[in-house]
Design a protein around this motif. Structure first.
Motif, short mmCIF file in Angstrom:
data_model
loop_
_atom_site.label_atom_id
_atom_site.label_comp_id
_atom_site.label_asym_id
_atom_site.label_seq_id
_atom_site.Cartn_x
_atom_site.Cartn_y
_atom_site.Cartn_z
N THR A 1 0.84 -1.19 0.00
CA THR A 1 0.00 0.00 0.00
C THR A 1 0.88 1.25 0.00
O THR A 1 2.05 1.19 0.36
N PRO A 2 0.31 2.39 -0.38
CA PRO A 2 1.11 3.62 -0.37
C PRO A 2 1.31 4.16 1.04
O PRO A 2 0.43 4.05 1.89
N ASP A 3 2.50 4.71 1.28
CA ASP A 3 2.77 5.39 2.54
C ASP A 3 2.18 6.79 2.42
O ASP A 3 2.73 7.64 1.71
N LEU A 4 1.06 7.02 3.06
CA LEU A 4 0.33 8.28 2.91
C LEU A 4 0.75 9.34 3.92
O LEU A 4 0.18 10.44 3.94
N TYR A 5 1.76 9.05 4.73
CA TYR A 5 2.28 10.05 5.64
C TYR A 5 2.79 11.22 4.80
O TYR A 5 3.60 11.04 3.89
N TRP A 6 2.29 12.43 5.06
CA TRP A 6 2.58 13.59 4.22
C TRP A 6 4.09 13.84 4.10
O TRP A 6 4.58 14.26 3.06
N GLY A 7 4.86 13.56 5.10
CA GLY A 7 6.30 13.78 5.05
C GLY A 7 7.01 12.88 4.06
O GLY A 7 8.15 13.14 3.68
N MET A 8 6.35 11.82 3.61
CA MET A 8 6.93 10.89 2.65
C MET A 8 6.53 11.22 1.22
O MET A 8 7.12 10.72 0.27
#
Length: 70
Positions: free
Chosen positions: A29-36
């Motif tokens: 799945t995509p890493d949706l953490y905005w910093g990434m």
């Protein structure tokens, strides 16, 4: 609604609405953490572009509104 396209050649998801890239995490799945997240149009490295398969490059070019390179 967000549409994510997986770019297998670089292990990255592309959000076609925001034009942000998100790394894939181990569960696929995509890493949706905005910093990434990295903006497709200005912060993705040349090495990343060079690693794209022809199929994935066509998807990226389409989302950048560029002519497809043959």
């Amino acid at each position: 609604m967000t549409e994510m396209i997986y770019l297998e050649s670089v292990g990255t998801f592309l959000d076609t609405k925001t034009k942000m890239t998100h790394p894939a995490i181990s569960d696929g799945t995509p890493d949706l953490y905005w910093g990434m997240a990295v903006p497709l149009d200005d912060e993705v490295s040349e090495e990343w572009f060079d690693s794209l398969s022809p199929e994935d490059r066509a998807v990226v070019d389409e989302n950048l509104n560029l002519e497809k390179i043959i």
